[in-house]
Design a protein around this motif. Structure first.
Motif, PDB file in Angstrom:
ATOM      1  N   ASP A   6      19.684   5.714 -11.352  1.00 19.48           N
ATOM      2  CA  ASP A   6      18.832   5.952  -9.916  1.00 19.48           C
ATOM      3  C   ASP A   6      17.557   6.037  -9.793  1.00 19.48           C
ATOM      4  OD1 ASP A   6      21.363   5.936  -8.894  1.00 19.48           O
ATOM      5  OD2 ASP A   6      21.560   8.215  -9.130  1.00 19.48           O
ATOM      6  N   LEU A   7      16.954   5.818  -9.471  1.00 18.30           N
ATOM      7  CA  LEU A   7      15.141   6.064  -8.753  1.00 18.30           C
ATOM      8  C   LEU A   7      15.070   7.178  -7.895  1.00 18.30           C
ATOM      9  CD1 LEU A   7      13.818   2.676  -9.708  1.00 18.30           C
ATOM     10  CD2 LEU A   7      14.341   4.125 -10.847  1.00 18.30           C
ATOM     11  N   THR A   8      13.693   7.899  -8.161  1.00 22.59           N
ATOM     12  CA  THR A   8      12.857   8.338  -7.063  1.00 22.59           C
ATOM     13  C   THR A   8      13.166   7.528  -6.156  1.00 22.59           C
ATOM     14  OG1 THR A   8      12.740   9.858  -9.020  1.00 22.59           O
ATOM     15  CG2 THR A   8      12.330  10.691  -6.399  1.00 22.59           C
ATOM     16  N   PHE A   9      11.826   6.703  -7.216  1.00 23.91           N
ATOM     17  CA  PHE A   9      11.572   5.449  -5.940  1.00 23.91           C
ATOM     18  C   PHE A   9      10.981   4.385  -7.040  1.00 23.91           C
ATOM     19  CE2 PHE A   9       7.934   7.663  -6.904  1.00 23.91           C
ATOM     20  CZ  PHE A   9       6.733   6.859  -7.207  1.00 23.91           C
ATOM     21  N   GLY A  10      11.382   2.783  -6.505  1.00 23.34           N
ATOM     22  CA  GLY A  10      10.370   1.538  -7.090  1.00 23.34           C
ATOM     23  C   GLY A  10       9.566   1.212  -6.142  1.00 23.34           C
ATOM     24  N   VAL A  11       8.976  -0.184  -7.064  1.00 21.46           N
ATOM     25  CA  VAL A  11       7.594  -0.127  -7.064  1.00 21.46           C
ATOM     26  C   VAL A  11       7.545  -1.592  -6.870  1.00 21.46           C
ATOM     27  CG1 VAL A  11       5.582  -0.600  -6.698  1.00 21.46           C
ATOM     28  CG2 VAL A  11       5.681   1.790  -6.764  1.00 21.46           C
ATOM     29  N   ALA A  62      -0.894  -2.097 -12.015  1.00 20.15           N
ATOM     30  CA  ALA A  62      -1.101  -1.067 -13.393  1.00 20.15           C
ATOM     31  C   ALA A  62      -3.099  -1.040 -12.689  1.00 20.15           C
ATOM     32  CB  ALA A  62      -1.052  -1.610 -13.854  1.00 20.15           C
ATOM     33  N   ASN A  63      -3.677  -2.335 -12.315  1.00 19.96           N
ATOM     34  CA  ASN A  63      -4.839  -2.364 -12.714  1.00 19.96           C
ATOM     35  C   ASN A  63      -5.499  -1.326 -10.962  1.00 19.96           C
ATOM     36  OD1 ASN A  63      -5.703  -3.276 -14.205  1.00 19.96           O
ATOM     37  ND2 ASN A  63      -4.974  -5.896 -14.191  1.00 19.96           N
ATOM     38  N   ARG A  64      -4.879  -1.700  -9.710  1.00 19.41           N
ATOM     39  CA  ARG A  64      -4.541  -0.678  -8.810  1.00 19.41           C
ATOM     40  C   ARG A  64      -4.565   0.346  -8.978  1.00 19.41           C
ATOM     41  NH1 ARG A  64      -3.736  -4.578  -3.190  1.00 19.41           N
ATOM     42  NH2 ARG A  64      -3.807  -6.334  -4.745  1.00 19.41           N
ATOM     43  N   LEU A  65      -3.609   1.211  -9.675  1.00 19.64           N
ATOM     44  CA  LEU A  65      -2.952   2.690 -10.425  1.00 19.64           C
ATOM     45  C   LEU A  65      -4.739   3.259 -10.168  1.00 19.64           C
ATOM     46  CD1 LEU A  65      -1.383   5.021  -9.288  1.00 19.64           C
ATOM     47  CD2 LEU A  65      -0.906   4.020 -11.636  1.00 19.64           C
ATOM     48  N   ALA A  66      -4.903   1.930 -11.565  1.00 23.63           N
ATOM     49  CA  ALA A  66      -6.257   2.632 -11.900  1.00 23.63           C
ATOM     50  C   ALA A  66      -7.127   2.548 -10.819  1.00 23.63           C
ATOM     51  CB  ALA A  66      -6.473   1.347 -12.964  1.00 23.63           C
ATOM     52  N   THR A  67      -7.618   2.165 -10.175  1.00 21.09           N
ATOM     53  CA  THR A  67      -8.658   2.162  -9.515  1.00 21.09           C
ATOM     54  C   THR A  67      -8.352   3.241  -8.401  1.00 21.09           C
ATOM     55  OG1 THR A  67      -8.323  -0.220  -9.853  1.00 21.09           O
ATOM     56  CG2 THR A  67      -9.829   0.454  -7.641  1.00 21.09           C
ATOM     57  N   HIS A  68      -7.569   3.279  -7.995  1.00 19.05           N
ATOM     58  CA  HIS A  68      -6.837   4.509  -7.005  1.00 19.05           C
ATOM     59  C   HIS A  68      -7.289   5.952  -7.106  1.00 19.05           C
ATOM     60  CE1 HIS A  68      -4.474   3.363  -3.406  1.00 19.05           C
ATOM     61  NE2 HIS A  68      -3.930   5.133  -3.455  1.00 19.05           N
ATOM     62  N   LEU A  69      -6.821   5.941  -9.018  1.00 14.25           N
ATOM     63  CA  LEU A  69      -7.276   7.314  -9.487  1.00 14.25           C
ATOM     64  C   LEU A  69      -8.277   7.293  -9.724  1.00 14.25           C
ATOM     65  CD1 LEU A  69      -3.623   7.742 -11.237  1.00 14.25           C
ATOM     66  CD2 LEU A  69      -4.602   8.477  -8.925  1.00 14.25           C
ATOM     67  N   SER A  70      -8.854   6.427 -10.086  1.00 12.38           N
ATOM     68  CA  SER A  70     -10.453   6.920 -10.681  1.00 12.38           C
ATOM     69  C   SER A  70     -11.025   8.030  -9.926  1.00 12.38           C
ATOM     70  CB  SER A  70     -11.092   5.050 -10.444  1.00 12.38           C
ATOM     71  OG  SER A  70     -11.933   4.643  -9.295  1.00 12.38           O
ATOM     72  N   GLY A  71     -11.950   8.585 -10.983  1.00 12.59           N
ATOM     73  CA  GLY A  71     -12.505   9.200 -10.294  1.00 12.59           C
ATOM     74  C   GLY A  71     -12.475  10.591 -10.218  1.00 12.59           C
ATOM     75  N   ASP A 123       0.782  -1.254  -0.153  1.00 12.79           N
ATOM     76  CA  ASP A 123       0.597   0.064  -0.097  1.00 12.79           C
ATOM     77  C   ASP A 123       1.119   1.291   0.263  1.00 12.79           C
ATOM     78  OD1 ASP A 123      -2.254  -1.043   0.034  1.00 12.79           O
ATOM     79  OD2 ASP A 123      -2.893  -1.213   2.039  1.00 12.79           O
ATOM     80  N   THR A 124       2.120   1.195   0.789  1.00 17.66           N
ATOM     81  CA  THR A 124       2.720   2.508   0.759  1.00 17.66           C
ATOM     82  C   THR A 124       3.506   2.741  -0.312  1.00 17.66           C
ATOM     83  OG1 THR A 124       4.073   1.256   2.834  1.00 17.66           O
ATOM     84  CG2 THR A 124       4.972   3.647   2.585  1.00 17.66           C
ATOM     85  N   ASP A 125       4.045   1.756  -1.316  1.00 17.57           N
ATOM     86  CA  ASP A 125       4.746   1.600  -2.495  1.00 17.57           C
ATOM     87  C   ASP A 125       3.408   2.188  -3.583  1.00 17.57           C
ATOM     88  OD1 ASP A 125       7.125   1.528  -1.842  1.00 17.57           O
ATOM     89  OD2 ASP A 125       6.799  -0.474  -2.781  1.00 17.57           O
ATOM     90  N   LEU A 126       2.301   1.767  -3.459  1.00 15.39           N
ATOM     91  CA  LEU A 126       1.406   2.206  -4.194  1.00 15.39           C
ATOM     92  C   LEU A 126       0.663   3.583  -4.144  1.00 15.39           C
ATOM     93  CD1 LEU A 126      -0.319   0.533  -6.285  1.00 15.39           C
ATOM     94  CD2 LEU A 126      -2.539  -0.010  -4.938  1.00 15.39           C
ATOM     95  N   ASP A 127       0.726   3.914  -2.764  1.00  9.66           N
ATOM     96  CA  ASP A 127       0.250   5.649  -2.763  1.00  9.66           C
ATOM     97  C   ASP A 127       0.674   6.468  -2.877  1.00  9.66           C
ATOM     98  OD1 ASP A 127      -2.180   4.536  -0.913  1.00  9.66           O
ATOM     99  OD2 ASP A 127      -1.283   5.161   1.183  1.00  9.66           O
ATOM    100  N   ARG A 128       2.828   5.940  -2.999  1.00  7.30           N
ATOM    101  CA  ARG A 128       3.832   6.753  -2.722  1.00  7.30           C
ATOM    102  C   ARG A 128       3.268   6.890  -4.924  1.00  7.30           C
ATOM    103  NH1 ARG A 128       9.632   5.032  -1.758  1.00  7.30           N
ATOM    104  NH2 ARG A 128      11.010   7.004  -1.934  1.00  7.30           N
TER     105      ARG A 128
END
Ligand SMILES: Cc1ncc(C[n+]2csc(CCOP(=O)(O)OP(=O)(O)O)c2C)c(N)n1
Length: 544
Positions: A300-305, A313-322, A181-186
């Motif tokens: 070098d990454l700002t962050f990795g997931v 990708a599916n979870r991110l789409a759900t997170h951002l929906s609406g 969840d932390t990575d996904l929120d980020r």
């Protein structure tokens, strides 16, 4: 009772191997026949190097495992370059190799050490009673861990009795990794902050194109592909095509304009990011991958997931929906995309004439001439950017790019493996004359198999990449320049229709061949203008 060779062959086929490419000698004769008896198709190559790459390309194109069969020792060493390419690309290929374990034998070589040296896994059937189990493990491991596996069959074990194979067991597929969840929120926060996100999908996203596209939609992101994933977003209204050395100037400019770049199953390596020059200073760089070691391995990454690409990708789409978000999908960008940013829209000064054709004109005209539903395979060399840039494909199964080892000479075998996997479609093998002559023996394989194949040789009668690399410094070039060779005559000798192309009008012969329904494979020996290096090679030099 059956022999170990019979049990191994049968077990490999029972667990999903339906194509085996190889060169048969005494040591792999029985196991290969056992695979054929069990229903697999055997494709004879003329060199084991070709066989390994054909299997690699077949597996990449079909998303199914494939096998290679080789004689002990020298059969395996001949295959090593192709095996290395497959291992580096994590293609599920099983190499079934006869083996001698007696060091005094002429055929002896430490086969396990060879495999591990190039990143492949090595298994051996030591115990006749375990033959079926080891063979099953070879296929399962290749598929579930995306590894290239060498299955050694010692000669003294092959003929022994072995209990029959048990019925096939289900694949023990590991659960996809759920992102935290932390990575996904980020990731969601980074998208919310971004005004111009670009999502770049790589090999690890090839099975997750629709999910990444949905996430990009929710994020307002533009889409791009690494070269090995070319075609993944073909036809998508917000796709920029390939990112990296082969990117069109317009696509490169838009990627450079991003304030957030997310690599999806993509290493964002020096090729995909043009040595980092496609990343704007200050841009946020994130990477999603299901392999912890892959995160930040090239950049070098700002962050990795850490997570399965499709699931993330599916979870991110759900997170951002609406949260209606325009992001980078603004009117001005729409106008630029509508006006066309592909290579076909880029002006250039034609360098052809005096019996030589500009490689860009050749590629552009072929793109227009050939059926759109095509498969494209590209070898390595200075020329490679031209077909990679100009020859469009409809999906990622239609572009096969065996360049993880950057070996020349794999292109023709790549095309053969892809063509075997793509019946009913035209496959184009784009080669330099160096790579073509290094693999010319497989022209016979093309004819024998009756493949629907067009070989295009970008012929500058030189190792052009080296000429352009060292020529400008005034270095002597005698080691990398060759006499002009009539490659069309070589093609005809094998049974191809063939034409020497020196000007656009010479492509009429290709038009006639297409009109005639492509009655046999065709070869174009294109004598190309080579005064300057390709644009991508100039940029690639710092990577050598
Ligand atoms: C197996 C192998 N040997 C040597 C090289 C070094 N190399 C890279 S490009 C190249 C020249 C390729 O010539 P050609 O196929 O004619 O294509 P061109 O560069 O002329 O377009 C060579 C020798 C390599 N990459 N792989």
């Amino acid at each position: 009772m059956s022999s170990v060779a019979e049990v191994v062959g049968r077990t490999l086929v029972a667990h999903g191997i339906d194509h085996v490419f190889g060169v048969v000698g005494s040591g792999n004769f029985h196991v290969t026949n056992a695979m054929v008896d069990a229903g697999a198709r055997f494709v004879a190559a003329r060199h084991e190097g070709g066989a390994a790459t054909m299997a690699d390309a077949f597996a990449r194109t079909t998303d199914r495992p494939a096998a290679v069969t080789v004689h002990q020792g020298c059969g395996l060493t001949n295959a090593m370059t192709g095996i290395t390419e497959a291992a580096k690309s994590r293609t599920p290929v099983v190499i079934v190799a006869a083996e001698v374990t007696e060091p005094r034998s002429n055929f002896f070589v430490d086969q396990s050490a060879l495999a591990t040296a190039v990143g492949a896994l090595s298994l051996r059937v030591d115990d006749p009673a375990a033959a079926a189990e080891v063979a099953r493990d070879a296929v399962h491991t290749a598929m579930t861990t995306r590894r290239t596996v060498l299955l050694n069959l010692p000669l003294q074990v092959q003929g022994q009795d072995s209990p029959p194979a048990a019925s096939p067991t289900d694949l023990d597929v590991p659960e996809p990794i759920t992102p935290s969840d932390t990575d996904l929120d980020r990731l969601a926060e980074a998208v919310r902050r971004a005004e111009r996100p670009v999502f770049v999908a790589g090999r690890g996203a090839r099975g997750a194109g629709p999910a990444v596209a949905r996430a990009a939609e929710a994020a307002g992101a533009l889409l791009a592909e690494s070269a090995v994933a070319k075609g993944l977003f073909a036809g998508h209204p917000w796709s920029l095509g390939v990112s990296g050395g082969f990117a069109s100037p317009g696509a490169a400019e838009l990627i450079r304009g991003a304030d957030l770049i997310v690599g999806w199953g993509c290493a964002l390596n020096m090729w995909t990011m043009r040595h980092g020059t496609l990343i704007a200073p200050g841009a946020t760089v994130a990477q999603v991958d299901d392999t912890a070691d892959a995160l930040g391995a090239h950049r070098d990454l700002t962050f990795g997931v850490l997570g399965d690409v499709e699931q993330t990708a599916n979870r991110l789409a759900t997170h951002l929906s609406g949260e209606a978000r325009t992001g980078y999908r603004a009117h001005d960008v729409r106008r630029r995309l509508d006006a066309g940013i592909g290579w076909a829209t880029v002006d250039y000064e034609d360098r052809g004439g005096h019996g030589l054709i500009d490689p860009r004109t050749l590629s552009r005209d072929l793109d227009a001439l050939l059926p759109g539903d095509r498969v494209v395979a590209v070898d390595s060399g200075n020329f490679m950017g031209y077909p990679a840039a100009y020859l469009d494909v409809r999906d990622h199964h239609s572009f096969c790019f065996t360049q993880a080892f950057q070996s020349i000479g794999l292109g023709l075998a790549t095309a053969i493996g892809a063509a075997v996997a793509s019946p009913g479609r035209l496959t184009v093998a784009a080669l330099g004359d160096g790579g073509a002559l290094m693999s010319a023996m497989e022209l016979e394989t093309v004819i024998r198999l009756g493949l629907d194949l067009l070989v295009v040789v970008y012929d500058d009668h030189a190792y052009g990449a080296e000429v352009h690399h060292f020529g400008p410094d005034g270095a002597p070039l005698g080691t990398v320049v060759f006499p002009d060779t009539d490659i069309a005559a070589i093609g005809r000798g094998f049974g191809f229709d063939a034409v020497t192309v020196r000007a656009p009008a010479d492509l009429d012969a290709v038009r006639a061949w297409l009109d005639a329904g492509r009655p046999r494979p065709m070869l174009i020996d294109a004598k190309v203008a080579d005064q300057e290096p390709s644009w991508w090679l100039e940029e690639a030099f710092p990577g050598h």
